[in-house]
Design an enzyme around this catalytic site. Sequence first.
Site, mmCIF file in Angstrom:
data_model
loop_
_atom_site.group_PDB
_atom_site.id
_atom_site.type_symbol
_atom_site.label_atom_id
_atom_site.label_comp_id
_atom_site.label_asym_id
_atom_site.label_seq_id
_atom_site.Cartn_x
_atom_site.Cartn_y
_atom_site.Cartn_z
ATOM 1 N N ARG A 232 10.928 2.151 7.192
ATOM 2 C CA ARG A 232 9.558 1.861 6.774
ATOM 3 C C ARG A 232 8.794 3.177 6.648
ATOM 4 O O ARG A 232 9.308 4.221 7.017
ATOM 5 C CB ARG A 232 8.871 0.881 7.749
ATOM 6 C CG ARG A 232 9.187 1.238 9.202
ATOM 7 C CD ARG A 232 8.051 1.220 10.126
ATOM 8 N NE ARG A 232 6.913 1.974 9.724
ATOM 9 C CZ ARG A 232 6.759 3.298 9.901
ATOM 10 N NH1 ARG A 232 7.703 4.057 10.463
ATOM 11 N NH2 ARG A 232 5.646 3.908 9.523
ATOM 12 N N ARG B 20 9.253 -4.437 -1.112
ATOM 13 C CA ARG B 20 7.894 -4.338 -0.540
ATOM 14 C C ARG B 20 6.953 -3.921 -1.679
ATOM 15 O O ARG B 20 7.328 -3.098 -2.514
ATOM 16 C CB ARG B 20 7.824 -3.316 0.616
ATOM 17 C CG ARG B 20 8.530 -3.812 1.881
ATOM 18 C CD ARG B 20 8.227 -2.940 3.087
ATOM 19 N NE ARG B 20 6.906 -3.205 3.649
ATOM 20 C CZ ARG B 20 6.377 -2.496 4.650
ATOM 21 N NH1 ARG B 20 7.043 -1.493 5.171
ATOM 22 N NH2 ARG B 20 5.177 -2.786 5.117
ATOM 23 N N ASP C 104 -0.106 4.818 1.604
ATOM 24 C CA ASP C 104 0.959 4.106 0.892
ATOM 25 C C ASP C 104 0.766 4.160 -0.614
ATOM 26 O O ASP C 104 1.718 4.020 -1.383
ATOM 27 C CB ASP C 104 1.048 2.660 1.368
ATOM 28 C CG ASP C 104 1.673 2.624 2.745
ATOM 29 O OD1 ASP C 104 0.955 2.859 3.729
ATOM 30 O OD2 ASP C 104 2.900 2.427 2.818
HETATM 31 O O1 MRU Z 1 4.238 -1.073 7.118
HETATM 32 P P1 MRU Z 1 4.664 0.359 7.270
HETATM 33 O O2 MRU Z 1 5.070 0.699 8.663
HETATM 34 O O3 MRU Z 1 5.690 0.749 6.239
HETATM 35 O O4 MRU Z 1 3.347 1.188 6.955
HETATM 36 C C1 MRU Z 1 3.382 2.584 7.018
HETATM 37 C C2 MRU Z 1 2.063 3.206 6.760
HETATM 38 O O5 MRU Z 1 1.081 2.561 6.508
HETATM 39 C C3 MRU Z 1 2.011 4.715 6.749
HETATM 40 O O6 MRU Z 1 0.770 5.162 7.175
HETATM 41 C C4 MRU Z 1 2.265 5.218 5.323
HETATM 42 O O7 MRU Z 1 3.405 4.609 4.768
HETATM 43 C C5 MRU Z 1 2.424 6.683 5.274
HETATM 44 S S1 MRU Z 1 3.962 7.170 6.038
HETATM 45 C C6 MRU Z 1 4.153 8.825 5.828
#
Ligand code: MRU
Length: 346
Positions: free
Chosen positions: A49, A89, A238
């Site tokens: 993730r 996702r 993201d």
């Molecule tokens: O749901 P996740 O754990 O994939 O979400 C991750 C995040 O929101 C992070 O802050 C983002 O992906 C940046 S990771 C360098």
Amino acid sequence: MTTTSIDPIRWCDDALELLDQRVLPERYEWLRVRDADETAQAITSMVVRGAPAIGIAAAYGMVLAAQRSPESDWPTHLEAAIQRLADSRPTAVNLFWALSRMRAVLERHRHEPQAPGAALLRVARDIHAQDKTDNLTLGRLGSELIARDGQCSVMTHCNTGALATGGYGTALGVIRAAWAQGLITRVHVNETRPWLQGARLTAWELHQEGIPAVLAVDSAASLLMAQGEIGWLIVGADRIAANGDVANKIGTYALAVQARHHGVKVMVVAPSSTFDLALESGAAIPIETRDARELTHQGERRVAPEGIEIFNPVFDITPATLIDAIVCEHGVIKTPEHGSIERLLG
Ligand code: MRU
């Protein structure tokens, strides 16, 4: 500048090994995936993730798909693999960015009799290596911003470290770099409900390296900010729209509002693969909602009544107006707005 030994994605000739983030920090286990479908499942179920790490895993997933393609009709097989991975996702644009780079390889080799496994692997390795290099640049640029304001403690949300990237980290990379230079006194880690990326992953990464970290529930953030010790809220992203609106882990928007109220500066740290200049504003970013069970249960124990309606969005949008700086490998965008991002990213 420090590096980190945490390396959560390993390519092993005919398989991809992923450090299973569902079971950390209790257990340190690797999951081996052998085709695009298993890679997509690993992304959906959060074995891997974090926006950059999802893109890297998907790129290797395409190599696995190529290795298993029938010679007769490999383009159809690989197009299906792209679709399967793209559906894993919705919010992190790094996934679609990596898949579009893989698709470009397929286009170049379309008339060849066999799937271009070696060419896909070269690009996947390049995406992986470039992310690590870019993270070091992000760490340098972000820590320079902290240096200008003087030593402070910082707050971070979710996990943006080595586990979420090709290694080192984005926001957590800035924190690593700042710590190495003596610029921060401690890191306030929000637990990050409901999946607890902060409590389980960020706390683990910081602990591994002896960086002083204090874990608190997400709702303690205002109290901490009001106490006046926190200089910067440092988060990842993201997807970043053309106007500088940022999609990041649910709770980031609330933290940015609280930060503005308390005079805490907000730094968003992300590689250029996280920008989506096709989107005018954050309103167009798709927000993932996940399983109700993340809220109704703690482990195996039900904590909410049967039949209760659940709203579980896992990202939110922080308006550009609440962000003091976006750090990407090409430079720093202060008070982000439409033209400034396009100018920097070319
Ligand atoms: O749901 P996740 O754990 O994939 O979400 C991750 C995040 O929101 C992070 O802050 C983002 O992906 C940046 S990771 C360098």
